[in-house]
Design a protein around this motif. Structure first.
Motif, short mmCIF file in Angstrom:
data_model
loop_
_atom_site.label_atom_id
_atom_site.label_comp_id
_atom_site.label_asym_id
_atom_site.label_seq_id
_atom_site.Cartn_x
_atom_site.Cartn_y
_atom_site.Cartn_z
N ALA A 232 -20.55 3.07 -37.71
CA ALA A 232 -19.62 2.18 -37.92
C ALA A 232 -19.35 1.39 -36.29
CB ALA A 232 -18.67 2.57 -38.79
N ILE A 233 -19.34 2.72 -35.57
CA ILE A 233 -18.57 1.52 -34.43
C ILE A 233 -19.58 1.05 -33.71
CG2 ILE A 233 -18.28 2.83 -32.03
CD1 ILE A 233 -17.60 5.78 -33.13
N LEU A 234 -21.05 1.37 -33.51
CA LEU A 234 -22.41 0.53 -33.01
C LEU A 234 -22.35 -0.83 -33.72
CD1 LEU A 234 -24.91 2.94 -33.20
CD2 LEU A 234 -23.47 2.54 -30.74
N VAL A 235 -21.80 -0.49 -35.26
CA VAL A 235 -21.81 -1.90 -35.49
C VAL A 235 -20.89 -3.00 -34.82
CG1 VAL A 235 -21.82 -3.19 -38.23
CG2 VAL A 235 -23.55 -1.34 -37.69
N SER A 236 -19.60 -2.55 -34.96
CA SER A 236 -18.15 -3.02 -34.50
C SER A 236 -18.86 -3.62 -33.70
CB SER A 236 -17.17 -2.28 -34.81
OG SER A 236 -17.21 -1.42 -35.90
N PHE A 237 -19.58 -1.84 -32.52
CA PHE A 237 -19.60 -2.85 -30.75
C PHE A 237 -19.64 -4.25 -30.78
CE2 PHE A 237 -19.03 -0.33 -26.96
CZ PHE A 237 -19.81 -1.12 -26.32
N ALA A 238 -21.58 -4.03 -31.77
CA ALA A 238 -22.16 -5.15 -31.76
C ALA A 238 -21.11 -6.38 -32.24
CB ALA A 238 -23.54 -5.67 -33.06
N GLY A 239 -20.51 -6.46 -33.20
CA GLY A 239 -19.66 -7.64 -33.28
C GLY A 239 -19.30 -8.89 -32.53
#
Length: 121
Positions: free
Chosen positions: A8-15
């Motif tokens: 979830a953190i990595l997906v948010s980072f990518a967004g």
């Protein structure tokens, strides 16, 4: 599901990175400054965490969402990733706010000039 929090953190980072790339808010105008700010901010917050862990204020809870890998007692591997994300998010939001305020200033200055011209007439 182990690793879901990190995912979830990595997906948010990518967004956030996608928004940054699209609107050129932090990385594009100053990549070295952005990397330095994220690195220094992450190091600061990790030191803050270390003090909190040493004094017993911060304690890692049990969660099936964590990978289960600890960098130190009560410091899961997700923590530095989250802190880096937090610092980067702050820079992107700051860049967006500065751009928004810069766009408003010319309008308000133009309104003020138009208002004075109307009063003079």
């Amino acid at each position: 599901m182990p690793g879901l929090y990190l995912l979830a953190i990595l997906v948010s980072f990518a967004g956030v990175a996608a928004l940054d790339a699209r609107f050129r808010l932090a990385w594009q105008p100053a990549p070295a400054r952005t990397a330095a700010a994220v690195g220094i901010g992450t190091a600061f917050f990790l030191a803050w965490d270390a003090v909190g862990i040493a004094t017993g204020v911060f304690v890692k809870g049990d969660s099936p969402l964590l990978l289960g890998i600890d960098l130190a007692p009560h410091l899961p591997i997700e923590e530095p990733v989250f802190l880096a994300f937090l610092c980067y998010l702050g820079l992107v939001v700051w860049g967006a706010a500065r751009r928004r305020l810069a766009r408003r200033r010319p309008e308000s200055a133009a309104d003020g000039v138009a208002g004075r011209d109307a009063e003079a007439a």
